[in-house]
Enzyme design. Structure first.
Site, PDB file in Angstrom:
ATOM      1  N   GLY B  90      44.621   7.751 -14.541  1.00 50.64           N
ATOM      2  CA  GLY B  90      45.391   8.516 -13.558  1.00 50.64           C
ATOM      3  C   GLY B  90      44.513   9.634 -13.057  1.00 50.64           C
ATOM      4  CB  SER B 122      40.681   5.049 -15.534  1.00 50.28           C
ATOM      5  OG  SER B 122      40.405   5.609 -14.289  1.00 50.28           O
ATOM      6  CB  ALA B 123      41.906   9.793 -16.339  1.00 50.74           C
ATOM      7  CG  HIS B 159      37.559   3.235 -11.573  1.00 50.90           C
ATOM      8  ND1 HIS B 159      38.296   2.092 -11.664  1.00 50.90           N
ATOM      9  CD2 HIS B 159      38.312   4.219 -12.152  1.00 50.90           C
ATOM     10  CE1 HIS B 159      39.457   2.364 -12.262  1.00 50.90           C
ATOM     11  NE2 HIS B 159      39.483   3.641 -12.570  1.00 50.90           N
ATOM     12  CD  GLU B 194      37.275  -1.320 -10.749  1.00 47.13           C
ATOM     13  OE1 GLU B 194      37.458  -2.461 -10.281  1.00 47.13           O
ATOM     14  OE2 GLU B 194      37.865  -0.296 -10.340  1.00 47.13           O
TER      15      GLU B 194
END
Lengths: 235, 235
Positions: B90, B122-123, B159, B194
């Site tokens: 997020g 991700s985050a 990413h 990714e």
């Protein structure tokens, strides 16, 4: 009585630095003026000197001269006495951090609000909004605050990019990021595509350039506005 | 004796949430455990409850259960007692801001360093690095600090996207942004594509997944490392 150009990008594909903006500079700044250049955003990490040299080169096509703020002993005085100001793009975190560190963010705001002609490109445009909260840049340094000049009553997202419908990449789109912004911030965001700029003339704000802009409001569906649209009361 | 998966993304194109990571979860966490989910990054602004529900659904394909940290009265105690921890993706600014606001960033680091199995996507992966200075996210809130968990001796760019050579867009490429980062920060940055992840096993760090990763070091040309490469001593 503000007079300003807030441009999405300094450079269009296939053109030279500032090329598409050059024809508008004498109308903005007048003739034979010395323009104060703020090179703090340092794109790609280039030095203040190198960056100022790039601006000097580009401005040769006008009858305006350029001097970097770092060439002055007193940055505050440089802003107060400036005949016109131009803030170039690069990293917005760095730019805002340096404006706070040098104690000139309020002075810059006041100078522009009092009528000193101003041009921003990219990061220099981002700071024209209420906060830098819709920058695309990496947080390479931590500024004291995200609050910026508030020349317009909204935030700006420069280099606005429409979602690539064919992409297989799962990183957030620009639109998703702005949606996340609106969960914690209420001001509208203007997605300013490359080639577009905001013209501040007296106390009015207009969209200029060939393209439409995308408007994002909290809890509403985004929508397009055509070039020429008055955005003075977008809030 | 750390045990962790730091994944570039939660979701691959054409797959369900966490689908490609599910086969690795029992090896990471063990069997029949309750995993503490940290939903603070709120992708697209979804609520803690909704986000936790998504994680619960995905984990149904394992014999692990999931409970959101917001369901506990005491977040610090939840971390200390956790059998395993998962931080979803997020907005990294929001995630880091909440970790500091809840006073749990050091506890989280200690729990993982002491052996509580951890997964980030991700985050949640970004915070595994030394700082969040190489996130791609928008600064929608101002965290107290950009310092993060430092599970690995470098920064991570999740990413990671290679420059599009056909692009006419003039916004900075990921590589340019990382170059700007290196003017003010000395640690290496791992550009994690990714489908790639870092596996932390005891005190070693390995690149996993099918793709290579791109390594950016201060004042050096970036280079590729193949999957399986040990990155323990990248600094």
């Amino acid at each position: 009585m503000m007079k300003a150009i807030l441009a999405s990008t300094s450079t269009l594909h296939g053109q030279g630095y500032l090329e598409y903006l050059i024809p508008h500079l004498n109308e903005l700044y007048g003739n034979d003026k010395e323009i104060l250049f703020i090179p703090y955003a340092r794109p790609g990490g280039i030095s203040h000197d190198e960056y100022t040299q790039n601006a000097k080169e580009a401005f040769k096509k006008t009858n305006l001269s350029v001097r970097g703020i770092h060439e002055f002993k007193n940055a505050a005085e440089a802003i107060e006495k400036a005949e016109g100001i131009f803030t170039g793009g690069g990293n917005t975190f760095l730019l805002v951090s340096e404006l706070y560190r040098n104690g000139i963010i309020d002075l810059l705001k006041q100078a522009i609000k009092n009528g000193t002609p101003y041009m921003g490109t990219s990061a220099g445009t981002n700071i024209g909004g209420l906060t830098m909260g819709t920058t695309n840049d990496m947080p390479i340094v931590l500024p004291k605050s995200f609050k910026t000049l508030g020349l317009v009553p909204f935030n700006i997202n420069p280099h606005y990019l429409d979602p690539d419908v064919n992409s297989t990449h799962k990183g957030e789109t620009r639109e998703t990021r702005i949606k996340e912004f609106h969960h914690f911030n209420s001001q509208p965001v203007v997605g300013l595509r490359e080639g577009s700029w905001l013209e501040l003339d007296k106390n009015e704000v207009f969209l200029r350039g060939k393209l439409s802009a995308r408007i994002f409001k909290c809890s509403e569906d985004p929508y397009e506005v055509e070039t020429g649209t008055k955005l003075t009361n977008l809030n």
